[in-house]
Design a protein around this motif. Sequence first.
Motif, short mmCIF file in Angstrom:
data_model
loop_
_atom_site.label_atom_id
_atom_site.label_comp_id
_atom_site.label_asym_id
_atom_site.label_seq_id
_atom_site.Cartn_x
_atom_site.Cartn_y
_atom_site.Cartn_z
N MET A 1 25.83 -25.54 43.59
CA MET A 1 25.47 -26.88 43.07
C MET A 1 25.44 -27.78 44.02
N SER A 2 24.13 -28.68 43.99
CA SER A 2 24.07 -29.50 45.11
C SER A 2 24.89 -30.82 44.74
N TRP A 3 25.05 -31.64 45.83
CA TRP A 3 25.51 -32.82 45.67
C TRP A 3 25.35 -33.54 44.48
N GLN A 4 24.25 -33.80 44.44
CA GLN A 4 23.82 -34.63 43.22
C GLN A 4 24.19 -34.24 41.85
N LYS A 5 24.23 -32.99 41.72
CA LYS A 5 24.90 -32.27 40.45
C LYS A 5 26.45 -32.66 40.21
N TRP A 6 26.96 -32.57 41.52
CA TRP A 6 28.50 -32.70 41.22
C TRP A 6 28.68 -34.24 40.97
N ILE A 7 27.96 -35.41 41.64
CA ILE A 7 27.98 -36.59 41.14
C ILE A 7 27.99 -36.69 39.87
N SER A 8 26.85 -36.09 39.24
CA SER A 8 26.41 -36.44 37.90
C SER A 8 27.79 -35.77 37.03
N ALA A 9 28.34 -34.75 37.23
CA ALA A 9 29.28 -34.03 36.62
C ALA A 9 30.57 -34.89 36.58
N LEU A 10 30.64 -35.43 37.86
CA LEU A 10 31.89 -36.52 38.01
C LEU A 10 31.75 -37.76 37.15
N LEU A 11 30.69 -38.42 37.07
CA LEU A 11 30.27 -39.36 36.23
C LEU A 11 30.53 -39.26 34.77
N LEU A 12 30.39 -38.01 34.34
CA LEU A 12 30.31 -37.60 32.99
C LEU A 12 31.83 -37.68 32.54
N VAL A 13 32.77 -37.28 33.58
CA VAL A 13 34.03 -36.98 33.25
C VAL A 13 34.71 -38.27 32.39
N PRO A 14 34.60 -39.51 33.06
CA PRO A 14 35.24 -40.53 32.20
C PRO A 14 34.43 -41.06 30.94
N VAL A 15 33.16 -40.42 30.86
CA VAL A 15 32.44 -40.84 29.85
C VAL A 15 33.10 -40.08 28.47
N VAL A 16 33.02 -38.74 29.02
CA VAL A 16 33.75 -37.88 27.85
C VAL A 16 34.99 -38.01 27.34
N GLY A 17 35.80 -38.44 28.47
CA GLY A 17 37.21 -38.86 28.37
C GLY A 17 37.30 -40.02 27.38
N TYR A 18 36.56 -41.11 27.57
CA TYR A 18 36.37 -42.34 26.61
C TYR A 18 36.26 -41.76 25.20
N VAL A 19 35.10 -41.19 24.95
CA VAL A 19 34.61 -40.50 23.68
C VAL A 19 35.81 -39.84 22.94
N VAL A 20 36.23 -39.00 23.89
CA VAL A 20 37.49 -38.06 23.14
C VAL A 20 38.77 -39.15 22.72
N LEU A 21 39.05 -40.08 23.67
CA LEU A 21 40.10 -40.89 23.46
C LEU A 21 39.96 -41.68 22.25
N CYS A 22 38.55 -42.24 22.05
CA CYS A 22 38.44 -43.14 21.06
C CYS A 22 38.47 -42.27 19.78
N LEU A 23 37.71 -41.30 19.67
CA LEU A 23 37.71 -40.40 18.47
C LEU A 23 38.98 -40.24 17.94
N GLY A 24 39.90 -39.57 18.95
CA GLY A 24 41.37 -38.85 18.69
C GLY A 24 41.96 -40.03 18.07
N VAL A 25 42.12 -41.24 18.74
CA VAL A 25 42.74 -42.25 18.17
C VAL A 25 42.52 -42.69 16.83
N TYR A 26 41.12 -42.80 16.43
CA TYR A 26 40.48 -43.14 15.13
C TYR A 26 41.13 -41.86 14.00
N LEU A 27 40.86 -40.74 14.51
CA LEU A 27 41.31 -39.51 13.44
C LEU A 27 42.69 -39.76 13.16
N TRP A 28 43.46 -39.77 14.28
CA TRP A 28 44.89 -39.96 14.23
C TRP A 28 45.36 -40.92 13.24
#
Length: 241
Positions: A1-28
């Motif tokens: 995997m090229s370094w550009q793809k690694w950076i893109s994947a790393l940038l997605l981590v906080p976004v996915v974490g934010y979505v999961v956290l918000c939806l999790g708190v709401y459903l709870w």
Amino acid sequence: MSWQKWISALLLVPVVGYVVLCLGVYLWGAGALPADRQPNTGALPPSMRAQFQAIHGVHSDGAVRLNPLTVPWYFFRQSAGTDELRLPAWAGRTLLQRSDRPVGGTRRVAADIAATIFVSRAWSIDEQVNTVLNEGFYGRGAHGLPAAAKAWYGQSPETLWPEEFLALQVLDRGPSFYDPVCYPKRFEERFRFVSAHLNIPDIDTALARARERLRAHPSACNSASAPATTLLPFPVSNQAA
């Protein structure tokens, strides 16, 4: 995997974490909402709804429709001085009072968030105002404006003076803390503050009218936190409780 793809994947981590956290708190939190989620449709004088909206800065065209992902932004805006969440949060807390299995701690915070989101999407401004007025707690064991009018003034909502209605709205910040019989100075300070916000020209007269038919309940003040020497420094009605 090229370094550009690694950076893109790393940038997605906080976004996915934010979505999961918000939806999790709401459903709870949503799991703690009561079964009855319909707005209260009890009849109240339109003038009182209008006065409530003026007192609390609620505009009929100022409704917000929240979702689990946008609610943190509105909380941030509220901390910066906006009041967009005031009514839906208040209506949401009122909705939670219906639960026969109330929750506490962190789960209660999640339930508050879920209830705020729910009422902002499912109820109109008028329905939110109506529910708060008909089910909110005003002290003296009174839930809702009809019970509060009776408990504090021996009146029905239709026969309350505007100054008396204003006095009941002063209590929304804490019925015990601002009790006009037990803590008259606190009540007066809050009443004057709200009256000034509404540009009431003669606040002294308004305050006198708010107190004129007030029912005395000395026994409610006889506690360590409210010494007897603070009681009844102004005339109040001695109607039977």
